[in-house]
Design an enzyme around this catalytic site. Structure first.
Site, short mmCIF file in Angstrom:
data_model
loop_
_atom_site.label_atom_id
_atom_site.label_comp_id
_atom_site.label_asym_id
_atom_site.label_seq_id
_atom_site.Cartn_x
_atom_site.Cartn_y
_atom_site.Cartn_z
N LEU A 87 5.59 10.22 20.30
CA LEU A 87 6.39 11.77 19.68
C LEU A 87 5.14 12.25 18.43
CD1 LEU A 87 9.11 13.36 18.96
CD2 LEU A 87 9.62 11.84 17.77
N ALA A 88 3.94 12.99 18.97
CA ALA A 88 3.59 13.74 17.85
C ALA A 88 4.04 14.05 16.74
CB ALA A 88 2.66 14.02 19.11
N HIS A 89 3.78 14.08 15.31
CA HIS A 89 4.85 15.06 14.10
C HIS A 89 3.68 14.19 13.22
CE1 HIS A 89 6.65 11.09 14.20
NE2 HIS A 89 6.40 10.98 13.28
N SER A 90 4.04 14.76 11.88
CA SER A 90 3.88 14.49 10.84
C SER A 90 5.28 15.41 9.60
CB SER A 90 2.12 15.96 10.20
OG SER A 90 2.09 15.19 9.07
N TYR A 115 2.48 4.44 15.66
CA TYR A 115 3.68 4.50 16.04
C TYR A 115 4.20 4.59 16.26
CZ TYR A 115 4.22 7.40 12.91
OH TYR A 115 4.06 8.98 11.53
#
Length: 149
Positions: free
Chosen positions: A67-70, A58
């Protein structure tokens, strides 16, 4: 965001025209930029990878863009971004937006900052002229200038 872009995206957070063997490697590069800029610890990189493993691709929010994130966590030292332009695009498993050549790492110190930075970046990247210019930009200064327009 325009006024803060220099602080959120310092030179040390950029990796331009670098190779990645797969999506995990691409996220590791984004994490490397976040760590180099002092925004996160290495643990946040693992959290970004875990997020994709659990929730799927996603994070691939537009053609060629992840858009790499956590979630905000103790591994986030302060809010910031990393910018990774891959020399060869990689597949993340997104039916509509693969392959990915730009990975932006996002670390939000808290939920509000996380959402604010995320929406500002997304807003800048829906502009097709900006995204084309960003793909050709050769320096961090050029990239920041385009994002500020």
């Amino acid at each position: 965001m325009a006024a803060d872009i220099d602080g959120f995206l310092p030179d040390s957070a950029f990796l331009l025209d670098v190779p990645a063997s797969d999506w995990k490697d691409a996220i590791r590069l984004a994490g490397k930029g976040l760590v180099a800029a002092g925004f996160t610890t290495d643990a946040y990189t693992d959290q970004m990878i875990d997020t994709v493993e659990k929730m799927g691709p996603y994070i691939v929010i537009a053609p060629g863009l992840a858009l790499a994130h956590s979630r905000p966590s103790d591994a986030v030292l302060k809010t910031g971004l990393s910018w990774v332009r891959l020399s060869t695009p990689v597949e993340f498993g997104s039916k509509t937006n693969d392959p990915v050549s730009l990975v932006i790492g996002l670390a939000g110190h808290d939920e509000n900052e996380h959402i604010g930075v995320m929406s500002a970046i997304a807003g800048a990247l829906v502009d097709k002229k900006k995204t084309a210019d960003l793909a050709k930009a050769s320096t961090p200064d050029e990239i920041r200038a385009i994002l500020k327009r």
